[in-house]
Scaffold this active site. Structure first.
Site, PDB file in Angstrom:
ATOM      1  N   ALA A 113     -10.325  13.384   6.230  1.00 50.50           N
ATOM      2  CA  ALA A 113      -9.699  12.157   5.749  1.00 50.50           C
ATOM      3  C   ALA A 113      -9.223  11.254   6.868  1.00 50.50           C
ATOM      4  O   ALA A 113      -9.361  10.037   6.799  1.00 50.50           O
ATOM      5  CB  ALA A 113      -8.517  12.497   4.842  1.00 50.50           C
ATOM      6  N   CYS A 114      -8.636  11.835   7.925  1.00 48.80           N
ATOM      7  CA  CYS A 114      -7.944  10.945   8.844  1.00 48.80           C
ATOM      8  C   CYS A 114      -8.152  11.227  10.313  1.00 48.80           C
ATOM      9  O   CYS A 114      -7.713  10.455  11.145  1.00 48.80           O
ATOM     10  CB  CYS A 114      -6.436  10.991   8.576  1.00 48.80           C
ATOM     11  SG  CYS A 114      -5.698  12.605   8.944  1.00 48.80           S
ATOM     12  N   GLY A 115      -8.788  12.327  10.696  1.00 49.74           N
ATOM     13  CA  GLY A 115      -8.951  12.584  12.114  1.00 49.74           C
ATOM     14  C   GLY A 115      -7.607  12.853  12.774  1.00 49.74           C
ATOM     15  O   GLY A 115      -6.679  13.330  12.154  1.00 49.74           O
TER      16      GLY A 115
END
Length: 274
Positions: A113-115
């Site tokens: 989702a977001c690293g």
């Protein structure tokens, strides 16, 4: 080799009716990234173009700046219960074979989702940028921008069967699609594109454009800047920090690129008449 899609039996509801049928899902599996045999991080990704993903991730981390800095990539340990390679561990060898700096050791799980969200400040990113983009002479017409989403969508083969993947596309100044990659994670799709460019000897990406199928986050703006891209466009909204970073670095940030309209948040001077 792991597949980009998986089949699953689902119950389809339609009004008062229900039926069972097979459905295609976007595959999501962990990929452990190692450098010189040392574990760096684990990211959740859609299998495919893993070497591009790792190469692009290393660019985003400031560990590699050109193809010359990456000596080798290989799949290594990682087997299932039958002893078959899962292709879920990639080891990168940097030129010179040096060890990872202590500051890069993470031991983190990076979600699809977001690293590595929020790790760097705007000031830190500005310090790490190797190829300043503010002076890039790129200029494109609105009409060229309007045509990019359809060109990227036409290249999204796995999305057509699953509806569950993000995409990133690299275009030249004439609007030609040079590379398209898909993944369950926005940041992974971008890493795959930038990694492809690194391995093809194309960095820095002066005079090129990057289009992402979702929103433009701070992290994606950071990755674009570190690859030398002067323009990042997204079909959805940018975040406030993404706009702050783009303004700070002189990168053109475009959002809500849909149909015949778009919002230009920074450096609108690069977009003019044909």
């Amino acid at each position: 080799m792991a597949r980009a899609t998986a089949r699953r039996l689902v119950v389809r509801l339609g009004g008062a009716e229900r039926s069972a049928r097979p459905d295609s899902l976007a595959a999501e599996e962990p990929l452990e990234i190692r450098v010189g045999g040392e574990a760096l991080t684990v990211t959740m990704r859609t299998p495919g173009h893993d070497f591009d993903l790792v190469a692009g991730f290393l660019v985003g981390e400031g560990l590699v700046h050109s193809g010359d800095g990456l000596a080798a990539l290989r799949y290594c340990a990682g087997t299932d219960e039958d002893g078959a390679n899962t292709y879920n561990v990639v080891d990168a060898t940097l030129r010179g074979g040096g060890a990872l700096p202590l500051s890069t050791h993470r031991n983190l799980l990076t979600t699809s989702a977001c690293g590595l969200c929020g790790r760097d400040t705007v000031e830190a990113v500005r310090t790490h940028v190797r190829w300043p983009v503010a002076a890039d002479p790129l200029r494109v017409s609105p009409e060229l921008l309007y045509g990019l989403p359809d060109r990227l969508r036409a290249a999204q083969r796995t999305f057509e069967s699953t509806g569950g993947l993000h995409a990133a596309g690299l275009f030249d100044a004439a609007g030609e699609l040079l590379c398209a990659r898909e993944d369950v994670g926005r940041h992974n799709a971008v890493d795959k594109v930038i990694g492809w460019a690194l391995r093809e000897g194309r960095l820095p990406l002066t005079g090129h454009l990057l289009l992402v199928s979702g929103r433009a986050s701070f992290e994606l703006t950071q990755k674009a800047a570190l690859a030398g891209l002067p323009l990042l466009a997204a079909v959805s909204a940018p975040s406030s920090l993404a706009a702050d970073l783009a303004e700070e670095l002189g990168l053109t940030l475009v959002g809500f690129l849909r149909g015949q309209s778009a919002n230009v948040y920074t450096r609108a001077d690069r977009i003019g008449s044909a």
